[in-house]
Motif scaffolding. Structure first.
Motif, PDB file in Angstrom:
ATOM      1  N   ALA A 152       0.816  -1.209   0.000  1.00 53.45           N
ATOM      2  CA  ALA A 152       0.000   0.000   0.000  1.00 53.45           C
ATOM      3  C   ALA A 152       0.852   1.262   0.000  1.00 53.45           C
ATOM      4  O   ALA A 152       0.333   2.378  -0.078  1.00 53.45           O
ATOM      5  CB  ALA A 152      -0.939   0.007   1.198  1.00 53.45           C
ATOM      6  N   ILE A 153       2.174   1.092   0.081  1.00 53.15           N
ATOM      7  CA  ILE A 153       3.072   2.249   0.073  1.00 53.15           C
ATOM      8  C   ILE A 153       3.180   2.763  -1.362  1.00 53.15           C
ATOM      9  O   ILE A 153       3.606   2.040  -2.264  1.00 53.15           O
ATOM     10  CB  ILE A 153       4.467   1.868   0.598  1.00 53.15           C
ATOM     11  CG1 ILE A 153       4.373   1.377   2.046  1.00 53.15           C
ATOM     12  CG2 ILE A 153       5.422   3.053   0.512  1.00 53.15           C
ATOM     13  CD1 ILE A 153       5.682   0.851   2.598  1.00 53.15           C
ATOM     14  N   THR A 154       2.789   3.996  -1.563  1.00 52.61           N
ATOM     15  CA  THR A 154       2.806   4.591  -2.894  1.00 52.61           C
ATOM     16  C   THR A 154       3.649   5.861  -2.901  1.00 52.61           C
ATOM     17  O   THR A 154       4.085   6.346  -1.859  1.00 52.61           O
ATOM     18  CB  THR A 154       1.384   4.946  -3.345  1.00 52.61           C
ATOM     19  OG1 THR A 154       0.879   5.981  -2.482  1.00 52.61           O
ATOM     20  CG2 THR A 154       0.467   3.732  -3.298  1.00 52.61           C
ATOM     21  N   SER A 155       3.830   6.389  -4.090  1.00 50.66           N
ATOM     22  CA  SER A 155       4.558   7.640  -4.243  1.00 50.66           C
ATOM     23  C   SER A 155       3.846   8.761  -3.495  1.00 50.66           C
ATOM     24  O   SER A 155       4.486   9.605  -2.860  1.00 50.66           O
ATOM     25  CB  SER A 155       4.685   7.999  -5.731  1.00 50.66           C
ATOM     26  OG  SER A 155       5.429   9.174  -5.906  1.00 50.66           O
ATOM     27  N   ASP A 156       2.527   8.760  -3.544  1.00 53.13           N
ATOM     28  CA  ASP A 156       1.752   9.780  -2.819  1.00 53.13           C
ATOM     29  C   ASP A 156       1.999   9.685  -1.317  1.00 53.13           C
ATOM     30  O   ASP A 156       2.144  10.697  -0.628  1.00 53.13           O
ATOM     31  CB  ASP A 156       0.253   9.620  -3.097  1.00 53.13           C
ATOM     32  CG  ASP A 156      -0.137  10.124  -4.486  1.00 53.13           C
ATOM     33  OD1 ASP A 156       0.682  10.853  -5.095  1.00 53.13           O
ATOM     34  OD2 ASP A 156      -1.228   9.784  -4.951  1.00 53.13           O
ATOM     35  N   THR A 157       2.047   8.448  -0.813  1.00 54.87           N
ATOM     36  CA  THR A 157       2.289   8.241   0.621  1.00 54.87           C
ATOM     37  C   THR A 157       3.594   8.897   1.040  1.00 54.87           C
ATOM     38  O   THR A 157       3.657   9.624   2.034  1.00 54.87           O
ATOM     39  CB  THR A 157       2.361   6.735   0.949  1.00 54.87           C
ATOM     40  OG1 THR A 157       1.206   6.076   0.477  1.00 54.87           O
ATOM     41  CG2 THR A 157       2.485   6.514   2.454  1.00 54.87           C
ATOM     42  N   MET A 158       4.644   8.642   0.279  1.00 54.45           N
ATOM     43  CA  MET A 158       5.948   9.150   0.658  1.00 54.45           C
ATOM     44  C   MET A 158       6.064  10.658   0.456  1.00 54.45           C
ATOM     45  O   MET A 158       6.712  11.351   1.240  1.00 54.45           O
ATOM     46  CB  MET A 158       7.058   8.429  -0.114  1.00 54.45           C
ATOM     47  CG  MET A 158       7.088   6.911   0.053  1.00 54.45           C
ATOM     48  SD  MET A 158       6.648   6.268   1.697  1.00 54.45           S
ATOM     49  CE  MET A 158       7.782   7.070   2.781  1.00 54.45           C
ATOM     50  N   GLU A 159       5.418  11.190  -0.571  1.00 53.18           N
ATOM     51  CA  GLU A 159       5.442  12.642  -0.771  1.00 53.18           C
ATOM     52  C   GLU A 159       4.712  13.360   0.365  1.00 53.18           C
ATOM     53  O   GLU A 159       5.138  14.419   0.834  1.00 53.18           O
ATOM     54  CB  GLU A 159       4.813  12.995  -2.117  1.00 53.18           C
ATOM     55  CG  GLU A 159       5.692  12.645  -3.318  1.00 53.18           C
ATOM     56  CD  GLU A 159       5.091  13.109  -4.624  1.00 53.18           C
ATOM     57  OE1 GLU A 159       5.068  14.324  -4.861  1.00 53.18           O
ATOM     58  OE2 GLU A 159       4.627  12.253  -5.408  1.00 53.18           O
ATOM     59  N   GLN A 160       3.606  12.777   0.806  1.00 55.23           N
ATOM     60  CA  GLN A 160       2.853  13.372   1.908  1.00 55.23           C
ATOM     61  C   GLN A 160       3.657  13.283   3.217  1.00 55.23           C
ATOM     62  O   GLN A 160       3.652  14.214   4.030  1.00 55.23           O
ATOM     63  CB  GLN A 160       1.504  12.669   2.062  1.00 55.23           C
ATOM     64  CG  GLN A 160       0.536  12.970   0.934  1.00 55.23           C
ATOM     65  CD  GLN A 160      -0.622  11.994   0.862  1.00 55.23           C
ATOM     66  OE1 GLN A 160      -0.808  11.156   1.744  1.00 55.23           O
ATOM     67  NE2 GLN A 160      -1.409  12.081  -0.201  1.00 55.23           N
ATOM     68  N   TYR A 161       4.364  12.168   3.399  1.00 52.95           N
ATOM     69  CA  TYR A 161       5.203  12.018   4.596  1.00 52.95           C
ATOM     70  C   TYR A 161       6.352  13.027   4.566  1.00 52.95           C
ATOM     71  O   TYR A 161       6.684  13.639   5.586  1.00 52.95           O
ATOM     72  CB  TYR A 161       5.743  10.586   4.645  1.00 52.95           C
ATOM     73  CG  TYR A 161       6.700  10.309   5.787  1.00 52.95           C
ATOM     74  CD1 TYR A 161       6.411  10.697   7.094  1.00 52.95           C
ATOM     75  CD2 TYR A 161       7.909   9.646   5.548  1.00 52.95           C
ATOM     76  CE1 TYR A 161       7.285  10.433   8.136  1.00 52.95           C
ATOM     77  CE2 TYR A 161       8.781   9.373   6.582  1.00 52.95           C
ATOM     78  CZ  TYR A 161       8.475   9.773   7.863  1.00 52.95           C
ATOM     79  OH  TYR A 161       9.348   9.511   8.894  1.00 52.95           O
ATOM     80  N   GLU A 162       6.945  13.220   3.390  1.00 54.44           N
ATOM     81  CA  GLU A 162       8.022  14.197   3.258  1.00 54.44           C
ATOM     82  C   GLU A 162       7.520  15.603   3.603  1.00 54.44           C
ATOM     83  O   GLU A 162       8.200  16.362   4.307  1.00 54.44           O
ATOM     84  CB  GLU A 162       8.576  14.172   1.833  1.00 54.44           C
ATOM     85  CG  GLU A 162       9.752  15.124   1.621  1.00 54.44           C
ATOM     86  CD  GLU A 162      10.273  15.075   0.205  1.00 54.44           C
ATOM     87  OE1 GLU A 162      11.481  14.833   0.014  1.00 54.44           O
ATOM     88  OE2 GLU A 162       9.460  15.282  -0.726  1.00 54.44           O
TER      89      GLU A 162
END
Length: 400
Positions: A152-162
């Motif tokens: 479920a880890i996506t590019s959106d997930t990581m951008e939002q976390y950043e």
């Protein structure tokens, strides 16, 4: 061939949300899987079996999250069905459900990282395990402790976390530190065949920028050494440990804390760096011995007066000592007129800067520890004749 469809069950109570569930059919057998996704009838598209949400709705964040999670669930179930079909074995609808539930429990991000941390500890990589723990704790805080599966880890997930980390005031190197650890965990799962690589880290920063220079000129090092701190024993002790780190060619605090008495033989300290595994040999000088003689002999196996109590949790004691010393060093720095916050790590930068000034080749020590990787510098150090570095170190110490 098995089939899967998302369905909506309205609530029997007016004005309350209904529940989304999955219907799996295989060999004329039907199995219903409940979910914790709840929406109102107006938020469900029956024709496309999908949650609908508009950006102006106050429920948009909740609905968007549920929509993404539902999509990942369906994709995962689809992959399970494909896997069972590829193996060409007989399976039931219950096998599909059990595999889905097993995956959700076994391959959640938190569970997988906990298992990785435990493995690192078994391999005696305690410090690396601590960095993984720090990254996990940070991500859990961002998610309000809500777990997610690895796929479920996506590019959106990581951008939002950043974005979350930046908004909390973290510098780029800190955000990159967490991202690189999460990426390492993700890649480990990819290599194990648990998930497919969706490249979720392609739009976030995972580099290492040069940090603010923390090297002190020899004039300030002299001033710190000459301070009269006899009436302030805690500051005096912190200053001594700082100077020992400098004298020991910028030895890191963790290596100093766990330096054994048996590591000092025939006028040399020989030890292996905990961070890189690099073996180093340093001439033991009169200045080092003078500091050591100020304190009672350590009753433990360790050489320096840092970990002095047996039968204690050494990792916790080491962290507490580092925190205490750095706190006192800030006071030392203020008294010496140091503009930047004085820490143990400044000793390492300062030795590197002084070493360059004293003629150690640029191939050995680059400007202000400018290497992207500290291990690069240590490889050069290891390949240079020990006597060359010891001679340079002697010149540096005599300059104070």
């Amino acid at each position: 061939m098995a089939s899967i469809r998302a369905k909506f069950r309205p609530s029997t109570v007016n004005g309350k949300e209904g529940t989304i569930y999955y219907q799996i059919i295989h060999e004329r057998k039907i199995r219903l899987m409940s979910t914790d996704y709840k929406v109102f009838p107006s938020e469900w598209n029956e024709k496309h079996s999908m949650i609908t949400c508009t950006s102006d709705s106050h429920r948009h964040p909740t609905l968007a999250s549920q929509k993404d999670r539902m999509r990942w669930d369906l994709e995962r179930i689809g992959r399970i069905i494909d896997k069972l079909n590829r193996h060409k074995i007989s399976y039931t609808v219950n096998d599909i459900v059990e595999e889905f539930e097993r995956y959700s429990q076994t391959y959640s991000l938190y569970n997988y990282m906990e298992a990785t941390i435990a493995l690192l500890k078994q391999k005696n990589k305690a410090r690396t395990a601590e960095t993984y723990r720090a990254a996990l704790n940070s991500f859990r805080k961002y998610r309000n402790d809500e777990d997610m599966t690895l796929d479920a880890i996506t590019s959106d997930t990581m951008e939002q976390y950043e974005a979350y980390l930046k908004n909390r005031g973290n510098i780029p190197n800190t955000t990159s530190f967490y991202m690189r650890i999460l990426r390492a965990v993700y890649n480990r799962a990819v290599e194990s065949g648990i998930i497919e690589n969706r490249r979720p880290f392609k739009h976030v920063y995972t580099g290492v920028g040069k940090t603010v220079k923390r090297a002190l000129p020899l004039s300030l090092m002299k001033k710190i050494r000459s301070l009269d701190l006899s009436l302030q024993p805690q500051m005096d002790y912190a200053r001594d440990i700082f100077l020992l780190s400098f004298f020991l060619r910028g030895m890191s605090f963790i290596d100093m804390a766990f330096l054994r008495k048996s590591d000092l033989q025939y006028g040399y300290v020989t030890y292996r760096r905990r961070k890189t595994g690099q073996s180093l040999k340093i001439a033991w000088t009169r200045e080092m011995q003078q500091i050591l003689d100020k304190y009672p002999e350590n009753p433990t196996q360790y050489l320096l007066p840092i970990l002095t109590k047996a039968a204690m949790n050494e990792r916790n004691a080491y962290r507490n000592m580092a925190y205490s010393i750095n706190r006192q060093l800030k006071r030392v720095g203020e008294e010496a007129g140091v503009r930047l916050p004085l820490t143990l790590y400044c000793a390492r930068h300062s030795w590197a800067s002084a070493a360059k000034a004293k003629g150690i080749p640029t191939s050995v020590i680059s400007e202000g520890m400018g290497h992207d990787s500290e291990s690069t510098t240590l490889i050069y150090l290891a390949n240079l004749e020990t006597s060359v570095i010891d001679k340079a170190n002697s010149l540096i110490i005599k300059s104070l």
